[in-house]
Design a protein around this motif. Structure first.
Motif, short mmCIF file in Angstrom:
data_model
loop_
_atom_site.label_atom_id
_atom_site.label_comp_id
_atom_site.label_asym_id
_atom_site.label_seq_id
_atom_site.Cartn_x
_atom_site.Cartn_y
_atom_site.Cartn_z
N ALA A 174 43.65 49.38 42.62
CA ALA A 174 43.34 48.66 43.92
C ALA A 174 43.02 47.16 43.40
CB ALA A 174 42.29 49.26 44.68
N LEU A 175 42.38 46.91 42.28
CA LEU A 175 42.10 45.64 41.98
C LEU A 175 43.52 44.63 41.42
CD1 LEU A 175 38.91 46.03 39.87
CD2 LEU A 175 39.03 45.27 42.14
N PHE A 176 44.01 45.37 40.85
CA PHE A 176 45.37 44.66 40.12
C PHE A 176 46.50 44.55 41.18
CE2 PHE A 176 43.92 46.82 36.15
CZ PHE A 176 43.56 45.73 35.55
N ARG A 177 46.50 45.30 42.25
CA ARG A 177 47.49 45.21 43.53
C ARG A 177 46.84 44.13 44.57
NH1 ARG A 177 51.49 48.74 43.46
NH2 ARG A 177 51.50 50.52 41.87
N ASN A 178 45.73 43.75 44.30
CA ASN A 178 45.14 43.14 45.43
C ASN A 178 45.83 41.45 45.30
OD1 ASN A 178 43.47 41.01 46.76
ND2 ASN A 178 41.81 42.51 46.76
N GLU A 179 46.82 41.03 46.35
CA GLU A 179 47.51 39.82 46.05
C GLU A 179 46.59 38.70 45.97
OE1 GLU A 179 50.54 39.04 45.59
OE2 GLU A 179 50.77 41.35 45.15
N ALA A 180 45.25 38.68 46.82
CA ALA A 180 44.29 37.70 46.89
C ALA A 180 43.89 37.37 45.54
CB ALA A 180 43.54 37.59 47.84
N LEU A 181 43.86 38.36 44.56
CA LEU A 181 43.23 38.39 43.33
C LEU A 181 44.18 37.79 42.26
CD1 LEU A 181 40.37 41.39 43.10
CD2 LEU A 181 40.19 38.95 43.32
N ARG A 182 45.46 37.78 42.77
CA ARG A 182 46.59 37.61 41.82
C ARG A 182 46.29 36.18 41.05
NH1 ARG A 182 52.05 39.25 41.08
NH2 ARG A 182 53.30 37.60 40.48
N GLY A 183 46.44 36.11 39.84
CA GLY A 183 46.08 34.95 39.18
C GLY A 183 44.70 34.68 38.87
N LYS A 184 43.58 35.49 39.31
CA LYS A 184 42.15 35.32 39.21
C LYS A 184 41.66 36.46 38.21
CE LYS A 184 40.94 32.93 43.38
NZ LYS A 184 39.85 32.72 44.66
N ILE A 185 42.26 37.51 37.82
CA ILE A 185 41.75 38.38 37.04
C ILE A 185 42.08 38.18 35.37
CG2 ILE A 185 42.02 40.60 36.28
CD1 ILE A 185 42.63 41.42 39.06
N THR A 186 41.03 38.13 34.75
CA THR A 186 41.36 38.18 33.22
C THR A 186 40.95 39.67 32.92
OG1 THR A 186 40.53 35.91 32.74
CG2 THR A 186 40.24 37.24 30.76
N LEU A 187 41.63 40.09 32.08
CA LEU A 187 41.69 41.61 31.50
C LEU A 187 41.37 41.57 29.93
CD1 LEU A 187 41.62 44.66 32.30
CD2 LEU A 187 44.15 44.56 31.58
N VAL A 188 40.26 42.15 29.51
CA VAL A 188 39.83 42.16 28.27
C VAL A 188 40.01 43.76 27.82
CG1 VAL A 188 38.14 42.34 26.51
CG2 VAL A 188 38.21 40.61 28.47
N PRO A 189 41.22 44.14 27.31
CA PRO A 189 41.70 45.52 27.24
C PRO A 189 41.16 45.76 25.36
CG PRO A 189 43.28 43.96 26.50
CD PRO A 189 42.33 43.11 27.12
N LEU A 190 41.29 47.08 25.05
CA LEU A 190 40.99 47.33 23.92
C LEU A 190 41.64 46.68 22.78
CD1 LEU A 190 41.03 51.15 24.28
CD2 LEU A 190 38.83 49.80 24.39
N ASP A 191 42.75 46.15 22.79
CA ASP A 191 43.73 45.33 22.06
C ASP A 191 42.95 44.15 21.78
OD1 ASP A 191 46.55 46.78 22.74
OD2 ASP A 191 45.11 46.66 24.61
N LEU A 192 42.08 43.51 22.74
CA LEU A 192 41.33 42.43 22.39
C LEU A 192 39.96 42.64 21.79
CD1 LEU A 192 41.48 39.17 22.49
CD2 LEU A 192 40.23 39.37 24.76
N SER A 193 39.26 43.80 22.15
CA SER A 193 37.74 43.86 22.03
C SER A 193 37.73 44.63 20.62
CB SER A 193 37.24 45.01 22.98
OG SER A 193 37.64 46.05 23.12
N HIS A 194 38.71 45.18 20.42
CA HIS A 194 38.90 45.74 18.86
C HIS A 194 39.07 44.77 17.76
CE1 HIS A 194 39.04 50.39 19.04
NE2 HIS A 194 38.69 49.87 20.43
N LEU A 195 39.40 43.54 17.93
CA LEU A 195 39.42 42.33 17.26
C LEU A 195 37.84 41.97 16.78
CD1 LEU A 195 42.43 40.22 18.60
CD2 LEU A 195 42.30 41.71 16.64
N VAL A 196 36.82 42.37 17.62
CA VAL A 196 35.61 41.96 17.54
C VAL A 196 34.74 42.92 17.21
CG1 VAL A 196 33.62 40.67 18.47
CG2 VAL A 196 35.94 39.92 19.24
N LEU A 197 34.39 43.27 15.67
CA LEU A 197 33.60 44.46 15.26
C LEU A 197 32.23 44.10 14.98
CD1 LEU A 197 36.42 45.88 13.23
CD2 LEU A 197 36.05 46.57 15.59
N GLY A 198 31.27 44.89 15.01
CA GLY A 198 29.96 44.99 14.73
C GLY A 198 29.95 45.12 13.05
N THR A 199 30.49 44.37 12.25
CA THR A 199 30.53 44.69 10.91
C THR A 199 29.04 44.78 10.16
OG1 THR A 199 30.81 42.43 10.32
CG2 THR A 199 32.78 43.63 10.71
#
Length: 366
Positions: free
Chosen positions: A199-224
């Motif tokens: 529902a969020l991704f299909r909301n036309e009024a939010l088009r262009g306002k959403i930033t998505l942080v997927p696992l592909d990005l968060s797995h670059l930042v590790l608590g080493t």
């Protein structure tokens, strides 16, 4: 003098990484945290709500940041078992240093509290950050549709792109590499309530306002180990608590996913992405094709067919985020391919220092 900080509402399900997200939202000097709403996810709602209160207590923010309980289950699905193999029974297993809450939840439910606080901000200044199941966020925009045009942006931690979107190691279960973390295809926050996410991704009024942080990005930042040693350096009770949380998280990620370097810090990146969207704050995100430098935006859809059981058994791709790159100049979801990891940890360290100072002044967590 006008307050120039970025107004942020944080919707979360604490959660080891949520503790760092709350810390960043509380102590980054460019953020004005309006409030916190809790949602089911890493643990049940009756656990995530006191977890949020305990974290605020540990940060000497319990009396200044209200906590509003939200949804306890998905929009249209039966209750889902929380990921106890990752976060433990409480959602914050691994430390005895987390204090008991010194405040109670607000009697105002999450959705009206979120709407009132966000609508009270000037247009195009405030951000909603959601780091748990997206049930509260979907209910918010369904009941207050004008908010979509009022907000500056929405930052979501969730989903997984896969297919080498970034060089991050996403891990494997039973020897099978995966894009998701809850199933081979689905990340937990999206799978928890795929209808809400879609529902969020299909909301036309939010088009262009959403930033998505997927696992592909968060797995670059590790608590080493190096990160943990750096945090522990100050020796305060708060720092010991944070490291103990990271150590527990590291253990479960090693056991479940075979990721040995350290646990990914998913949720605070969604807070940091607000700073990146504003072009300041010390953490740079790269929302472009890293080879060409060309700006990228995406269409995102969520697979909603199938049950939780179907998804876990591999019979369906329920909860998968299906991502399509848009043409040049088209508006869509911002999905960064990279982040300044060193800058992120530097900023996090500065926020921990501020929290230490506040705790010392309050005689708390020393």
């Amino acid at each position: 003098m006008a307050d120039t900080r970025i107004p942020v509402w944080l919707d979360c399900d604490p959660g080891h990484d949520d503790a760092f997200a709350i810390l960043l939202a509380c102590y980054h000097p460019r953020i004005r945290l309006l409030g916190i709403s809790t949602v089911w996810g890493n643990a049940s709602l009756d656990q995530t709500t006191p977890n949020a209160l305990s974290i605020l207590t540990a940060l000497s923010k319990a009396h200044s940041i209200p906590v509003h309980p939200g949804a306890s289950h998905a929009l249209s699905r039966p209750p889902m078992h929380p990921p106890t193999d990752i976060h433990g029974a409480t959602g914050l297993d691994g430390t005895d240093l987390l204090p008991a809450p010194v405040t109670t939840p607000s009697p105002i439910p999450a959705i009206p509290a979120m709407a009132a606080a966000l609508l009270a901000t000037p247009p195009n200044t405030a951000y909603l950050v959601a780091t748990g199941a997206f049930t509260n966020a979907a209910l918010l925009f369904a009941s207050h549709p004008s908010l979509a045009s009022h907000l500056a942006g929405v930052s979501l931690m969730g989903g997984a792109v896969g297919s080498g979107f970034t060089p991050a190691v996403l891990g494997a279960v039973d020897g099978v590499p995966r894009a998701g973390n809850w199933t081979q295809w689905a990340e937990f926050n999206v799978l928890a309530d795929p209808e809400a996410a879609d529902a969020l991704f299909r909301n036309e009024a939010l088009r262009g306002k959403i930033t998505l942080v997927p696992l592909d990005l968060s797995h670059l930042v590790l608590g080493t180990e190096g990160v943990r040693i750096g945090i522990l350096g100050g020796g305060t009770r708060l720092r010991r608590m944070l490291v103990e949380l990271l150590m527990f998280f590291a253990g479960t990620y090693k056991e479940v996913f075979g990721i040995e370097e350290g646990p990914p810090l998913h949720d605070p990146l969604a807070v940091a992405a607000v700073l990146g969207a504003e072009g300041e704050g010390g953490v740079e995100f790269w929302d472009c094709d890293l080879a060409t430098g060309e700006r990228e935006r995406f269409e995102v859809r969520v697979v909603t067919e199938g049950t939780y059981e179907d998804a876990k058994a591999g019979r369906t791709r329920t909860g998968q985020t299906v991502v399509r790159k848009l043409g040049k100049g088209e508006e869509g979801v911002r999905i960064p391919r990279g982040v300044d990891v060193e800058g992120f940890w530097r900023v996090m360290g500065e926020c921990i220092e501020r929290a230490d100072e506040a705790n010392e002044e309050a005689g708390n967590m020393v």
